[in-house]
Design an enzyme around this catalytic site. Structure first.
Site, mmCIF file in Angstrom:
data_model
loop_
_atom_site.group_PDB
_atom_site.id
_atom_site.type_symbol
_atom_site.label_atom_id
_atom_site.label_comp_id
_atom_site.label_asym_id
_atom_site.label_seq_id
_atom_site.Cartn_x
_atom_site.Cartn_y
_atom_site.Cartn_z
ATOM 1 N N PHE A 1 0.830 -1.211 0.000
ATOM 2 C CA PHE A 1 0.000 0.000 0.000
ATOM 3 C C PHE A 1 0.864 1.260 0.000
ATOM 4 O O PHE A 1 0.441 2.305 -0.503
ATOM 5 C CB PHE A 1 -0.937 -0.004 1.203
ATOM 6 C CG PHE A 1 -1.990 1.059 1.159
ATOM 7 C CD1 PHE A 1 -1.788 2.270 1.808
ATOM 8 C CD2 PHE A 1 -3.170 0.844 0.465
ATOM 9 C CE1 PHE A 1 -2.752 3.254 1.770
ATOM 10 C CE2 PHE A 1 -4.142 1.827 0.417
ATOM 11 C CZ PHE A 1 -3.936 3.034 1.074
ATOM 12 N N HIS B 1 -9.221 -7.663 2.523
ATOM 13 C CA HIS B 1 -8.118 -6.706 2.642
ATOM 14 C C HIS B 1 -7.158 -6.830 1.455
ATOM 15 O O HIS B 1 -6.652 -5.841 0.929
ATOM 16 C CB HIS B 1 -7.378 -6.945 3.963
ATOM 17 C CG HIS B 1 -6.445 -5.843 4.322
ATOM 18 N ND1 HIS B 1 -5.105 -6.044 4.499
ATOM 19 C CD2 HIS B 1 -6.661 -4.521 4.531
ATOM 20 C CE1 HIS B 1 -4.530 -4.889 4.801
ATOM 21 N NE2 HIS B 1 -5.456 -3.952 4.834
ATOM 22 N N GLU C 1 -7.996 -14.110 4.820
ATOM 23 C CA GLU C 1 -9.389 -14.524 5.003
ATOM 24 C C GLU C 1 -10.394 -13.445 4.606
ATOM 25 O O GLU C 1 -11.580 -13.722 4.443
ATOM 26 C CB GLU C 1 -9.619 -14.913 6.474
ATOM 27 C CG GLU C 1 -8.766 -16.072 6.957
ATOM 28 C CD GLU C 1 -8.902 -16.281 8.455
ATOM 29 O OE1 GLU C 1 -8.339 -17.256 8.974
ATOM 30 O OE2 GLU C 1 -9.584 -15.434 9.110
ATOM 31 N N THR C 2 -9.950 -12.231 4.497
ATOM 32 C CA THR C 2 -10.881 -11.109 4.263
ATOM 33 C C THR C 2 -10.587 -10.458 2.912
ATOM 34 O O THR C 2 -9.715 -10.896 2.179
ATOM 35 C CB THR C 2 -10.714 -10.056 5.384
ATOM 36 O OG1 THR C 2 -9.457 -9.384 5.197
ATOM 37 C CG2 THR C 2 -10.775 -10.701 6.758
ATOM 38 N N ALA D 1 4.960 -8.364 -2.410
ATOM 39 C CA ALA D 1 4.125 -9.564 -2.495
ATOM 40 C C ALA D 1 2.919 -9.387 -1.593
ATOM 41 O O ALA D 1 3.070 -9.035 -0.411
ATOM 42 C CB ALA D 1 4.919 -10.794 -2.076
ATOM 43 N N VAL D 2 1.746 -9.638 -2.169
ATOM 44 C CA VAL D 2 0.504 -9.597 -1.401
ATOM 45 C C VAL D 2 -0.110 -10.988 -1.481
ATOM 46 O O VAL D 2 -0.374 -11.492 -2.581
ATOM 47 C CB VAL D 2 -0.469 -8.542 -1.949
ATOM 48 C CG1 VAL D 2 -1.679 -8.399 -1.032
ATOM 49 C CG2 VAL D 2 0.230 -7.185 -2.101
HETATM 50 N N1 LIG Z 1 -1.227 -8.121 3.816
HETATM 51 C C1 LIG Z 1 -0.189 -7.536 3.100
HETATM 52 C C2 LIG Z 1 0.131 -6.192 3.238
HETATM 53 N N2 LIG Z 1 -0.570 -5.411 4.095
HETATM 54 C C3 LIG Z 1 -0.038 -4.148 4.613
HETATM 55 C C4 LIG Z 1 -0.339 -2.953 3.694
HETATM 56 O O1 LIG Z 1 0.378 -3.045 2.476
HETATM 57 C C5 LIG Z 1 0.073 -1.652 4.399
HETATM 58 O O2 LIG Z 1 1.459 -1.698 4.683
HETATM 59 C C6 LIG Z 1 -0.710 -1.434 5.677
HETATM 60 O O3 LIG Z 1 -2.098 -1.503 5.392
HETATM 61 C C7 LIG Z 1 -0.386 -0.070 6.319
HETATM 62 O O4 LIG Z 1 -0.697 0.970 5.435
HETATM 63 N N3 LIG Z 1 1.136 -5.656 2.494
HETATM 64 C C8 LIG Z 1 1.857 -6.417 1.612
HETATM 65 O O5 LIG Z 1 2.777 -5.914 0.951
HETATM 66 N N4 LIG Z 1 1.540 -7.749 1.472
HETATM 67 C C9 LIG Z 1 0.548 -8.338 2.184
HETATM 68 O O6 LIG Z 1 0.294 -9.571 2.020
HETATM 69 C C1 LIG Z 2 -3.347 -9.313 1.908
HETATM 70 C C2 LIG Z 2 -3.652 -9.081 3.323
HETATM 71 O O1 LIG Z 2 -3.830 -7.975 3.774
HETATM 72 C C3 LIG Z 2 -3.830 -10.286 4.161
HETATM 73 O O2 LIG Z 2 -2.549 -10.757 4.556
HETATM 74 C C4 LIG Z 2 -4.666 -9.962 5.401
HETATM 75 O O3 LIG Z 2 -5.074 -11.190 5.923
HETATM 76 P P1 LIG Z 2 -6.593 -11.315 6.419
HETATM 77 O O4 LIG Z 2 -7.452 -10.989 5.207
HETATM 78 O O5 LIG Z 2 -6.753 -12.758 6.859
HETATM 79 O O6 LIG Z 2 -6.783 -10.322 7.530
#
Ligand SMILES: Nc1c(NC[C@H](O)[C@H](O)[C@H](O)CO)[nH]c(=O)[nH]c1=O
Ligand SMILES: CC(=O)[C@@H](O)COP(=O)(O)O
Length: 148
Positions: free
Chosen positions: A50, A81, A78-79, A73-74
């Site tokens: 983000f 997000h 479960e949600t 990498a994302v």
């Molecule tokens: N779940 C993952 C995230 N989540 C964090 C967000 O990117 C961000 O840093 C946070 O919401 C604070 O603003 N980021 C990834 O790069 N990969 C993930 O799997």
């Molecule tokens: C991609 C994400 O933000 C993920 O890791 C968050 O996991 P969850 O959806 O189980 O809260």
């Protein structure tokens, strides 16, 4: 003076970020040649995908870099997000290059599992870090071609 590049890396998954950074650095080094002995790319790290767009915007607007490769990498949880993080990272990174005119590529893995991420960060599927750098190089070639 050989061209300089920025690699902006989301380190939410540290090991995956390191793999992607290595791929991007290898591509930039091949494109630049040996003159950039310390490597042609500077690496900037942010906590997650983000944050990539703003860091990429800072690098692009600095005037120091011919292009910016964004990597990270994302991994779906479960949600929903995952959807918001991926969507905003992609949209934001694209907006940076359109707003600044500085090639800014999307090397962010958007996957369902660590296995899928490993396979796409220099594993048996592809090297998305290298591809991100390749895309920057390719856009710069387009600009050179248009400049005649
Ligand atoms: N779940 C993952 C995230 N989540 C964090 C967000 O990117 C961000 O840093 C946070 O919401 C604070 O603003 N980021 C990834 O790069 N990969 C993930 O799997
Ligand atoms: C991609 C994400 O933000 C993920 O890791 C968050 O996991 P969850 O959806 O189980 O809260």
């Amino acid at each position: 003076m050989s061209q300089r590049y920025a690699i902006v890396a989301a380190t939410f998954y540290r090991d995956l970020a390191d793999r992607l950074i290595a791929g991007a650095q290898a591509s930039f080094a091949e494109a630049t040649g040996p003159e950039a002995a310390d490597g042609p790319a500077d690496v900037y790290e942010v906590p997650g995908a983000f944050e990539l767009p703003l860091a990429a915007k800072m690098a692009a607007e600095s005037g120091r870099y011919a292009g910016v490769a964004c990597v990270g990498a994302v991994i779906r949880g479960e949600t929903d997000h995952y959807d918001w993080v991926c969507g905003e990272a992609a949209r934001g990174i694209q907006q940076v290059q359109l707003d600044t005119g500085v090639p800014t590529s999307f090397g962010v893995l958007t996957v369902d599992s660590m296995d899928q991420a490993l396979a796409r960060s220099g594993g048996d599927k592809r090297d998305s870090g290298r591809h991100a750098a390749d895309a920057v190089i390719a856009l710069l070639a387009v600009r050179r071609g248009l400049a005649g």
